[in-house]
Design a protein around this motif. Structure first.
Motif, PDB file in Angstrom:
ATOM      1  N   ASN A  30      38.826  43.532  30.689  1.00 33.63           N
ATOM      2  CA  ASN A  30      38.162  44.272  31.757  1.00 33.63           C
ATOM      3  C   ASN A  30      37.927  45.707  31.307  1.00 33.63           C
ATOM      4  O   ASN A  30      38.893  46.461  31.139  1.00 33.63           O
ATOM      5  CB  ASN A  30      39.031  44.291  33.020  1.00 33.63           C
ATOM      6  N   ASN A  72      42.415  47.280  41.645  1.00 35.52           N
ATOM      7  CA  ASN A  72      41.323  46.357  41.941  1.00 35.52           C
ATOM      8  C   ASN A  72      41.586  45.779  43.316  1.00 35.52           C
ATOM      9  O   ASN A  72      42.663  45.240  43.570  1.00 35.52           O
ATOM     10  CB  ASN A  72      41.243  45.250  40.891  1.00 35.52           C
ATOM     11  N   ARG A  74      40.197  43.421  46.673  1.00 34.99           N
ATOM     12  CA  ARG A  74      39.315  42.333  47.111  1.00 34.99           C
ATOM     13  C   ARG A  74      39.269  42.373  48.637  1.00 34.99           C
ATOM     14  O   ARG A  74      40.301  42.350  49.296  1.00 34.99           O
ATOM     15  CB  ARG A  74      39.849  40.994  46.634  1.00 34.99           C
ATOM     16  N   SER A  75      38.064  42.427  49.180  1.00 32.54           N
ATOM     17  CA  SER A  75      37.889  42.395  50.630  1.00 32.54           C
ATOM     18  C   SER A  75      38.158  40.988  51.134  1.00 32.54           C
ATOM     19  O   SER A  75      37.915  40.010  50.410  1.00 32.54           O
ATOM     20  CB  SER A  75      36.466  42.806  51.006  1.00 32.54           C
ATOM     21  N   ALA A  78      35.925  37.896  50.250  1.00 35.54           N
ATOM     22  CA  ALA A  78      35.083  38.198  49.088  1.00 35.54           C
ATOM     23  C   ALA A  78      35.586  37.440  47.868  1.00 35.54           C
ATOM     24  O   ALA A  78      36.766  37.127  47.751  1.00 35.54           O
ATOM     25  CB  ALA A  78      35.080  39.689  48.805  1.00 35.54           C
ATOM     26  N   THR A  79      34.673  37.162  46.947  1.00 32.11           N
ATOM     27  CA  THR A  79      35.054  36.481  45.713  1.00 32.11           C
ATOM     28  C   THR A  79      35.171  37.445  44.545  1.00 32.11           C
ATOM     29  O   THR A  79      35.722  37.100  43.512  1.00 32.11           O
ATOM     30  CB  THR A  79      34.026  35.391  45.354  1.00 32.11           C
ATOM     31  N   ASN A  80      34.647  38.660  44.685  1.00 27.19           N
ATOM     32  CA  ASN A  80      34.725  39.638  43.604  1.00 27.19           C
ATOM     33  C   ASN A  80      35.678  40.771  43.989  1.00 27.19           C
ATOM     34  O   ASN A  80      36.029  40.929  45.148  1.00 27.19           O
ATOM     35  CB  ASN A  80      33.335  40.192  43.273  1.00 27.19           C
ATOM     36  N   THR A  81      36.085  41.527  42.993  1.00 26.30           N
ATOM     37  CA  THR A  81      36.964  42.672  43.229  1.00 26.30           C
ATOM     38  C   THR A  81      36.192  43.966  42.971  1.00 26.30           C
ATOM     39  O   THR A  81      35.202  43.981  42.254  1.00 26.30           O
ATOM     40  CB  THR A  81      38.205  42.632  42.320  1.00 26.30           C
ATOM     41  N   THR A  82      36.681  45.033  43.572  1.00 27.42           N
ATOM     42  CA  THR A  82      36.087  46.356  43.404  1.00 27.42           C
ATOM     43  C   THR A  82      37.111  47.271  42.763  1.00 27.42           C
ATOM     44  O   THR A  82      38.272  47.298  43.181  1.00 27.42           O
ATOM     45  CB  THR A  82      35.682  46.933  44.784  1.00 27.42           C
ATOM     46  N   GLN A  83      36.700  48.016  41.737  1.00 26.29           N
ATOM     47  CA  GLN A  83      37.591  48.984  41.117  1.00 26.29           C
ATOM     48  C   GLN A  83      37.665  50.213  42.011  1.00 26.29           C
ATOM     49  O   GLN A  83      36.633  50.785  42.377  1.00 26.29           O
ATOM     50  CB  GLN A  83      37.090  49.395  39.735  1.00 26.29           C
TER      51      GLN A  83
END
Length: 156
Positions: A30, A72, A74-75, A78-83
């Motif tokens: 990452n 990181n 995750r909402s 949601a399937t993705n994460t946010t930095q």
């Protein structure tokens, strides 16, 4: 039996000469680059994959260094994460702060250079009201001689 993950935080120089941080977690690479920074160095990671390090804004005589924490998130659903980055800038060393360690509880350690050119250590305690509002709220501890160390409780 529990499984121990061996995550790695570090940095490398890209082909264009930029220093870019990275986290290798569960075998996945990452990249980490603080938004707008000229360089980012990841220097530590805890067992919750919270990364700490230092980023540089500007170059040459105008360059300033700031510590950071990165989580990181995750909402729900949601399937993705946010930095999510948080800057750490010790008020006694504006533009000279480095964070190079993070405990499993989220406490951070590092250092800064003060106006007189002295390098000073710092400790940031997670969960304190000041840390919740301002990552620059750093607790400066002086060493006390001949004091018996407390035994770690194993809890945060």
């Amino acid at each position: 039996m529990s499984t121990i993950t061996r995550d790695i935080a570090g940095f490398a120089t890209t082909s264009d000469g930029t220093e870019e941080g990275f986290l290798i977690a569960n075998g996945a690479f990452n990249p980490i680059m603080y938004p707008g920074a000229s360089s980012t160095q990841a220097l530590g990671v805890n067992n919750s994959d919270e990364v700490v390090g230092v980023y540089t804004m500007g170059t040459g005589d105008n360059a300033q260094m700031f510590g950071f924490t990165l989580t990181n998130r995750r909402s729900p659903g949601a399937t993705n994460t946010t930095q999510v980055f948080q800057t750490v800038n010790d008020p006694n060393g504006q533009g000279t702060t480095t964070v190079n360690g993070v405990s499993s509880c989220g406490n951070i350690v590092g250092f800064y250079v003060d106006g007189a050119g002295n390098t000073n250590g710092m400790l940031g305690i997670a969960g304190t009201p000041a840390m919740a509002h301002d990552a620059a709220a750093i607790s400066h501890k002086k060493h006390k001689k001949h004091r018996k160390p407390k035994k770690p409780s194993g809890r945060c």
